[in-house]
Design an enzyme around this catalytic site. Structure first.
Site, PDB file in Angstrom:
ATOM      1  N   GLY A  11      34.635 170.091  71.082  1.00  0.00           N
ATOM      2  CA  GLY A  11      36.059 170.050  71.420  1.00  0.00           C
ATOM      3  C   GLY A  11      36.850 170.937  70.484  1.00  0.00           C
ATOM      4  O   GLY A  11      36.522 171.062  69.312  1.00  0.00           O
ATOM      5  N   ASP A 140      38.853 164.429  64.626  1.00  0.00           N
ATOM      6  CA  ASP A 140      38.496 163.035  64.291  1.00  0.00           C
ATOM      7  C   ASP A 140      38.218 162.830  62.804  1.00  0.00           C
ATOM      8  O   ASP A 140      38.197 161.700  62.330  1.00  0.00           O
ATOM      9  CB  ASP A 140      37.258 162.601  65.079  1.00  0.00           C
ATOM     10  N   GLY A 183      39.742 159.448  68.433  1.00  0.00           N
ATOM     11  CA  GLY A 183      38.968 158.864  67.338  1.00  0.00           C
ATOM     12  C   GLY A 183      37.873 158.037  67.972  1.00  0.00           C
ATOM     13  O   GLY A 183      38.031 156.852  68.234  1.00  0.00           O
ATOM     14  N   ARG A 184      36.801 158.752  68.314  1.00  0.00           N
ATOM     15  CA  ARG A 184      35.744 158.132  69.095  1.00  0.00           C
ATOM     16  C   ARG A 184      35.081 156.993  68.324  1.00  0.00           C
ATOM     17  O   ARG A 184      35.042 155.866  68.765  1.00  0.00           O
ATOM     18  CB  ARG A 184      34.703 159.195  69.418  1.00  0.00           C
ATOM     19  N   ARG A 278      53.774 148.133  77.397  1.00  0.00           N
ATOM     20  CA  ARG A 278      53.507 149.429  78.036  1.00  0.00           C
ATOM     21  C   ARG A 278      52.502 150.232  77.217  1.00  0.00           C
ATOM     22  O   ARG A 278      52.295 149.958  76.038  1.00  0.00           O
ATOM     23  CB  ARG A 278      54.795 150.241  78.164  1.00  0.00           C
ATOM     24  N   LEU A 285      46.995 166.077  73.645  1.00  0.00           N
ATOM     25  CA  LEU A 285      48.173 166.573  72.930  1.00  0.00           C
ATOM     26  C   LEU A 285      47.870 166.649  71.435  1.00  0.00           C
ATOM     27  O   LEU A 285      48.451 167.446  70.705  1.00  0.00           O
ATOM     28  CB  LEU A 285      49.364 165.631  73.136  1.00  0.00           C
ATOM     29  N   ARG A 287      45.147 167.632  70.160  1.00  0.00           N
ATOM     30  CA  ARG A 287      44.257 168.755  69.859  1.00  0.00           C
ATOM     31  C   ARG A 287      44.900 170.101  70.134  1.00  0.00           C
ATOM     32  O   ARG A 287      44.493 171.114  69.574  1.00  0.00           O
ATOM     33  CB  ARG A 287      42.990 168.647  70.724  1.00  0.00           C
TER      34      ARG A 287
HETATM   35  O1  F6P Z   1      35.645 164.794  68.881  1.00  0.00           O
HETATM   36  C1  F6P Z   1      36.989 164.979  69.078  1.00  0.00           C
HETATM   37  C2  F6P Z   1      37.476 164.326  70.315  1.00  0.00           C
HETATM   38  O2  F6P Z   1      38.797 164.688  70.326  1.00  0.00           O
HETATM   39  C3  F6P Z   1      37.290 162.804  70.425  1.00  0.00           C
HETATM   40  O3  F6P Z   1      38.212 162.045  69.738  1.00  0.00           O
HETATM   41  C4  F6P Z   1      37.385 162.590  71.907  1.00  0.00           C
HETATM   42  O4  F6P Z   1      36.724 161.421  72.296  1.00  0.00           O
HETATM   43  C5  F6P Z   1      36.704 163.788  72.426  1.00  0.00           C
HETATM   44  O5  F6P Z   1      36.889 164.826  71.483  1.00  0.00           O
HETATM   45  C6  F6P Z   1      37.184 164.240  73.772  1.00  0.00           C
HETATM   46  O6  F6P Z   1      36.480 165.389  74.100  1.00  0.00           O
HETATM   47  P1  F6P Z   1      36.596 166.127  75.499  1.00  0.00           P
HETATM   48  O7  F6P Z   1      37.863 166.914  75.448  1.00  0.00           O
HETATM   49  O8  F6P Z   1      35.417 167.001  75.553  1.00  0.00           O
HETATM   50  O9  F6P Z   1      36.594 165.077  76.533  1.00  0.00           O
END
Ligand code: F6P
Length: 360
Positions: A11, A140, A183-184, A278, A285, A287
């Site tokens: 990513g 992350d 934040g996986r 809600r 956003l 990233r």
């Molecule tokens: O590893 C960074 C991250 O932003 C994670 O927090 C998120 O789960 C993942 O990438 C999402 O990646 P993609 O855009 O490939 O679905």
């Protein structure tokens, strides 16, 4: 004269272009040539997928989000999944092909910019004799061996501003907002942004949450006359004894994606408290867009340091921030574990001392 390859994998994260620019300029300064591999490692399998990086190619790019080389996340590019007639899937290992591709491009060294998946691939290449230097990236911040990855603080910046904006509208309507942040498997973004923006509850993967505690906290606040609240949840937050919340996977892309924890938490809060609740999911956003100056600087320092590693002939390493300096650590260290939030971290203690509920 050396020919250096650079790839950006996984990513994207704000600061990728700053790394590319630093690697390019530091290499040109040494009389070397730089070849950008497009969309991850595609060029190892199709040599047309490259872009020669000269000064004009990287001009004015330090502050730009995304990556001028493109990237790919999800499937391992060194594996091909072939579906058989009986429906079963055979995974073919493409490592040898990738190595042949590296040599076909006439490269002397590779700068691999990426997160844990990319560092694993970099280590594999190194073990097969490819001179590689890794550069740690991920919003992350969950990569071991470095104090911080570039992109993380920009994500915290975006998330902090978003949480703060919700305070006034939550207050105006006496509502509870649940904000889902990236934040996986590590809660760095949620914890840092939640503390900085004064969220009332922060749920992170490292501390499985107890909904009784969360709702007791919210109702105690309500009794004090504070009838609104913001709950921050990392996408990897999960209840005690429960599972992650998986995305329904619409729209293509990686199949196993997290997503939807905000809806899950909001529904439970509403059911137990009766409060209007809600959700807001910030998603990509966090990233996209420009890196903040801190991330630009780390990215530039990482890129330049990677070139110095190549000059010294030290490979199989990842550049890393070890404040106040940048040094190199073995790739093995980077992939040895995931850097989750240590429960004894002072920022966790700070959250508790500020009266923020961590769902425990
Ligand atoms: O590893 C960074 C991250 O932003 C994670 O927090 C998120 O789960 C993942 O990438 C999402 O990646 P993609 O855009 O490939 O679905």
């Amino acid at each position: 004269m050396k020919r250096i390859g650079i790839s950006t994998g996984g990513g994207d994260a704000p600061g990728l272009n700053a790394v590319i620019r630093a690697v390019t300029l530091a290499s040109i300064r040494r009389g070397w040539e730089v070849v950008g591999l497009l969309r991850g490692y595609g060029a190892f399998f199709d040599p047309s997928q490259i872009r020669i990086l000269d000064r004009p190619a990287v001009r004015g790019t330090t502050h730009l989000g995304g990556t001028i080389l493109g990237t790919r996340s999800g499937a391992n590019p060194f594996e091909r999944r072939v579906e058989q007639d009986d429906g079963s899937v055979v995974v073919e290992d493409l490592t040898e092909e990738a190595i042949a591709g590296f040599h076909r491009l006439g490269l002397d060294a590779l700068v691999a910019v990426g997160g844990d998946g990319s560092m694993r691939l970099a280590l594999k290449l190194h073990q097969h004799g490819i001179p590689v230097v890794g550069v740690p990236k991920t919003i992350d911040n969950d990569l071991a061996g470095t104090n911080v990855t570039f992109g993380f603080h920009t994500a915290v910046d975006v998330a902090t501003a978003a949480i703060e904006r919700l305070h006034s509208t939550a207050d105006a309507h006496d509502r509870i907002f649940v904000v889902e942040l990236m934040g996986r498997y590590a809660g760095w973004i949620a914890l840092f942004a939640g503390v900085a923006a004064t969220a009332q509850v922060i749920l992170i993967p490292e501390i499985p949450y107890d909904m009784d505690e969360v709702c007791d906290h919210l109702m105690a606040r309500e009794r004090r006359g504070r009838r609104w609240a913001v709950v921050v949840a990392a996408e990897g937050a999960r209840p005690v004894g429960g599972d992650f919340t998986w995305s329904k996977g619409v729209g293509g892309g990686p199949v196993e994606r997290l997503g939807g924890v905000a809806e899950r938490v909001a529904a439970e809060i509403h059911e137990r408290t009766g409060k209007e609740t809600r959700t807001v999911t910030l998603g990509h956003l966090q990233r996209g867009g420009q890196p903040i100056p801190y991330d630009r600087l780390i990215a530039l320092r990482f890129g330049a340091a990677a070139v110095r590693q190549i000059e010294e002939g030290e490979f199989g390493v990842m550049v890393s921030l070890d404040p106040p300096t940048v040094r190199a650590v073995p790739l093995e260290l980077a992939v040895s574990r995931m850097k989750s939030v240590p429960l004894e971290a002072d920022v966790v203690a700070t959250a508790r001392d500020l009266g923020i509920c961590l769902g425990e």
